[in-house]
Write a protein that holds these residues in place. Structure first.
Motif, PDB file in Angstrom:
ATOM      1  N   ASP A 503       0.820  -1.219   0.000  1.00 30.00           N
ATOM      2  CA  ASP A 503       0.000   0.000   0.000  1.00 30.00           C
ATOM      3  C   ASP A 503       0.852   1.267   0.000  1.00 30.00           C
ATOM      4  O   ASP A 503       0.342   2.356   0.260  1.00 30.00           O
ATOM      5  N   ASN A 504       2.147   1.113  -0.252  1.00 31.89           N
ATOM      6  CA  ASN A 504       3.102   2.219  -0.330  1.00 31.89           C
ATOM      7  C   ASN A 504       3.358   2.867   1.031  1.00 31.89           C
ATOM      8  O   ASN A 504       3.841   4.005   1.102  1.00 31.89           O
ATOM      9  N   ASN A 505       3.023   2.193   2.119  1.00 31.45           N
ATOM     10  CA  ASN A 505       3.334   2.688   3.461  1.00 31.45           C
ATOM     11  C   ASN A 505       4.752   2.262   3.855  1.00 31.45           C
ATOM     12  O   ASN A 505       5.211   1.166   3.507  1.00 31.45           O
ATOM     13  N   VAL A 506       5.441   3.129   4.599  1.00 35.03           N
ATOM     14  CA  VAL A 506       6.822   2.854   4.989  1.00 35.03           C
ATOM     15  C   VAL A 506       6.855   1.890   6.180  1.00 35.03           C
ATOM     16  O   VAL A 506       6.083   2.031   7.128  1.00 35.03           O
ATOM     17  N   TYR A 507       7.725   0.893   6.121  1.00 30.92           N
ATOM     18  CA  TYR A 507       7.970   0.018   7.270  1.00 30.92           C
ATOM     19  C   TYR A 507       9.471   0.037   7.585  1.00 30.92           C
ATOM     20  O   TYR A 507      10.300   0.228   6.707  1.00 30.92           O
ATOM     21  N   ARG A 508       9.798  -0.138   8.866  1.00 31.01           N
ATOM     22  CA  ARG A 508      11.195  -0.148   9.306  1.00 31.01           C
ATOM     23  C   ARG A 508      11.404  -1.316  10.259  1.00 31.01           C
ATOM     24  O   ARG A 508      10.554  -1.600  11.104  1.00 31.01           O
TER      25      ARG A 508
END
Length: 812
Positions: A503-508
């Motif tokens: 969904d184009n969300n950033v994860y780290r």
């Protein structure tokens, strides 16, 4: 456990740093003239000792003749370094700068009619420093005739090595069934670090720039660190010799009929008393390749490589600076990309791939644009009986992969990555302590990997930073007629990952790994002509970024990492939009336990070598077909990563028979089995067994200084341990009917059966006249049609057909 290992290593360092043994054997040549140089002089071709050769200290009256065994010793030297001149009637004379820190001098003299130069091997000939490891080498004439091929193809000339291909231009070596991140490459002394996570990624290394290549088949992780589970490939550049006194080098050109390619290379070198330099350049221009029946459209290649080096030497200090650059543009078969499920089914069944066109030098999409730069500063400082080695390496790797896309996106790379790597190595080869000799070393690696914005796609792999620290010790000592070796190593690695989900969300995420590895081995002489070596070693590697996070289309397949897929209620793998982590889906380090035994017997023109190996892999990470996925760019086979326990075992054997001074026969074969022992299953893409025979002839004829001919035949068997077959049509029909093909049987499968076995014949002719070498090779002499099981494009096309390669080389 970790604390105990650290305590042990620190104790060893303190012990050696305070041990009085470091002062033993201390010599002061300037005051007591106590230094000695000794060695052995042999024929470079036959390895037979050369008696009565002259070994002279240059610009002095000191000198000796070799005895009947080719041995010499010059005593009562008042300095630690000399230029020594070695000469004998009928052989090329040369001068070598030598010091007393390399006591085991081996001089290989080339005859006057050979284009190869004489060489000197200083100290141990074992690249790893461990004699119990099985090591094979390619150098001299053998490497000269094949070095214009890809690195993978060059290494496949060694028994026990196969290749993994994506077409003919993307080739990587397979050692005992393992490839990719399980085969460590040491290029110019530095761990090669590229975007090597994909099966479609070949090492960005030009074999034409190598002077010699060594292959270590055992687990050599103690010296080189993680990833050396299958083996280690060591690629050495030309050595910058001191005191050569004149500009020298080689120039060569090669042309091939298949692909209508031209490859040229040039090497220049010069050495002075304390300084030497070298420059090297190589280039390839290749068009579309051809099978016996049709063209392989869009399989052209462009390569440009160059390297510059300088060496400074002053008494105990030796410094080497090297810079190298490799630039590649590689076309991928256009027929591997299709538009819909029906087209894909037809493409897999077709005798000829889609989009087949007439020959062209054009390289369109899909293609790869890759560059790799390396800077290395290496040096060593000799103390009286021990040596300190140090090295810093920097690498910059860029990779752009262009896919077949619509509109302006076709001009944008679908994958655009840059990787920067810093490495620092420090090794201390200590003086013998109660017959124990060894090395203590520390290594540090830092990597920064980034996606370049502008691809208009969700990154296939996330950005990451990798920080790794390693500490090791290896020791050896003679026990009777045995050489006993032992080693232990500890590594700690941390990764910081940042990417985007579906969904184009950033994860780290932050990941930490650590492990202890070790080895124990013996090397023994069983009589005058027989030797046996045995090595049991452990190796490990953490899961790489692609195995955890890959998501989406890559070349002609779609891949999902371990944390990007799960299974439905029937146990069928399904991609997910969320990104899992270690708590939700634990993924362990991959651990390898490899035992390699090598028996060698040489007697009167006969040479036999047999290597038996077994490798147990706990937590083996692998990719397997999972189904067909429909995308806006068409349907593609999709693969998922999984983890299991596996065992690989097999046999490598070679036998050389010298019929006479003119004729020689060589037989070699490889047997390999691999099993998923957790699920009692087999894997896709394991190399098939093969056997080969080569008959060689060598004699001065036709007015040439030397002429050689070699006819070789190689038979590759069908892979009988291939998994079951589920075709695209069956998957498509099941999807239309709402059926699940995998609910009853979860064993692995492939989209096509393994290809039939095939026979290939090659003929090589070579002549030497003065300083020129001319060669003609006929590859796939019978123009056989076949497909190779470890070529991922076997789904769509045959391998290449007949190829005539003409080469000329001038040495000055």
């Amino acid at each position: 456990m970790t604390i105990r290992v650290f305590t042990f290593l620190i104790f060893e360092v303190l012990l050696f740093s305070t041990c009085p043994a470091f002062t033993q054997g201390k010599r002061d040549c300037n005051t007591d003239c106590s230094c000695t140089i000794s060695g052995l002089v042999v024929d470079a071709s036959t390895q037979e000792p050369i008696p009565y050769a002259t070994v002279q200290i240059k610009n002095s009256e000191k000198g000796v003749m070799t005895n009947e065994a080719g041995e010499f010793q010059i005593k009562e030297l008042c300095e630690k370094e000399y230029d020594i001149s070695i000469s004998h009637l009928g052989y090329k004379s040369f001068v070598h700068h030598h010091d007393i820190y390399h006591p085991d001098l081996i001089v290989k003299l080339a005859t006057n009619d050979m284009i190869l130069e004489s060489i000197v091997i200083e100290g141990s000939t074992i690249e790893t420093g461990l004699e119990s490891l099985t090591e094979s080498n390619l150098s001299g004439k053998e490497l000269e005739s094949i070095k214009t091929e890809s690195l993978g193809d060059v290494l496949s000339n060694i028994t026990g090595v196969s290749t993994l291909k994506t077409g003919q231009n993307v080739v990587k070596p397979i050692i005992h069934g393992l490839h990719g991140n399980r085969v460590l490459i040491i290029n110019n002394g530095v761990r090669h670090e590229g975007q090597g996570w994909g099966q479609e990624h070949a090492p960005e290394i030009d074999a034409a720039m190598a002077d010699n290549i060594a292959l270590v088949k055992g687990a050599a992780a103690v010296k080189y660190g993680p990833d050396a589970m299958g083996g280690v490939i060591i690629i050495n550049p030309p050595k910058m010799e001191l005191s050569t006194g004149h500009l020298h080098g080689t120039a060569g050109v090669t042309a091939a009929s298949n692909g209508r390619s031209v490859n040229a290379d040039l090497l220049l070198q010069q050495g002075y008393r304390n300084f030497a330099w070298m420059g090297q350049v190589s280039g390839l221009y290749q068009g579309d390749l051809r099978t016996p029946d049709y063209m392989l459209t869009n399989t052209g290649a462009r390569e440009l490589s160059y390297m510059f080096g300088a060496r400074f030497h002053h008494k105990q200090l030796d410094l080497n600076l090297l810079y190298s650059h490799v630039q590649q543009t590689l076309g991928i078969l256009r027929g591997s990309v299709v538009g819909n499920l029906e087209d894909l089914d037809i493409a897999l069944k077709a005798d000829e791939p889609y989009f087949t066109r007439d020959f062209s030098y054009d390289i369109n999409n899909p293609r790869q644009e890759v560059s790799h730069d390396q800077i290395r500063l290496k040096g060593h400082y000799n103390f009286n009986d021990h040596q300190l080695d140090f090295q810093y390496g920097f690498q910059a790797n860029t990779r752009q992969e262009y896919d077949v896309r619509r509109g302006n996106n076709n001009d944008r790379p679908a994958i655009d990555l840059e990787l920067f790597t810093h490495t620092l190595d420090l090794d201390w080869k200590h003086a013998p302590i109660s017959d124990w000799s060894g090395t203590i070393g520390v290594q540090w690696l830092y990597q920064d990997n980034n996606n370049i914005p502008g691809t208009n796609t969700i990154p296939f792999v996330p950005n990451y930073n990798n920080n790794r620290f390693g500490l090791y010790i290896t020791e050896s000592r003679p026990v009777g007629n045995l050489e006993f070796e032992v080693g232990v190593r500890y590594d700690y690695q941390s990764n910081s990952v940042a990417g985007r989900d579906a969904d184009n969300n950033v994860y780290r995420q932050d990941l930490n790994y650590q492990s202890v590895t070790g080895l124990v081995g013996i090397n023994t002489v069983l009589g005058k002509n027989t030797s046996f070596r045995s090595n049991f070693g452990t190796a490990w590697r953490p899961p790489n970024i692609a195995e955890l996070y890959s998501y989406g289309k890559h070349e002609f397949t779609i891949d999902f990492g371990l944390w990007r897929h799960t299974t439905n209620e029937f146990g069928t793998p399904q991609s997910i939009s969320d990104v899992l982590d270690q708590d939700k889906k634990p993924v362990d380090n991959e651990l390898g336990f490899k035992w390699v035994n090598t028996f060698n017997h040489t007697l009167k023109g006969r040479s036999l070598e047999i290597t038996a190996h077994v490798n147990y892999l706990k937590g083996y990470l692998y990719s397997k077909p999972a189904g067909i996925a429909a995308t806006v760019r068409g349907p593609f086979p999709y693969y998922v990563f999984d983890q299991t326990d596996a065992i690989f075992f097999g046999l490598d054997a070679s036998y050389i028979l010298q019929h006479s001074s003119l004729w020689e026969s060589r037989v070699q074969g490889t047997y390999l089995q691999a099993r998923d022992i957790s699920n009692d299953d087999v894997f896709v893409g394991i190399p098939a067994n093969k056997i080969g025979y080569k008959l060689s002839f060598m004699k001065p004829v036709f007015g040439l200084d030397q002429f050689s001919a070699a006819l070789e035949t190689n038979y590759t068997f069908r892979q009988y341990l291939a998994p079951r077959v589920i075709t695209v049509a069956e998957i498509n029909e099941a999807n239309l009917n709402g059926e699940d093909l995998f609910s009853e049987d979860k064993s692995s499968f492939d989209f096509l059966p393994a290809p039939n076995g095939y026979l290939l014949m090659n003929l090589n002719l070579q002549g030497t006249l003065n300083q020129f070498v001319f060669g003609v090779q006929f590859k796939n002499l019978l123009n056989a049609s076949y497909r190779d099981y470890t070529n991922r494009l076997r789904y769509f096309a045959d391998e290449t057909g007949f190829n005539m390669v003409i080469s000329a080389r001038y040495k000055f």
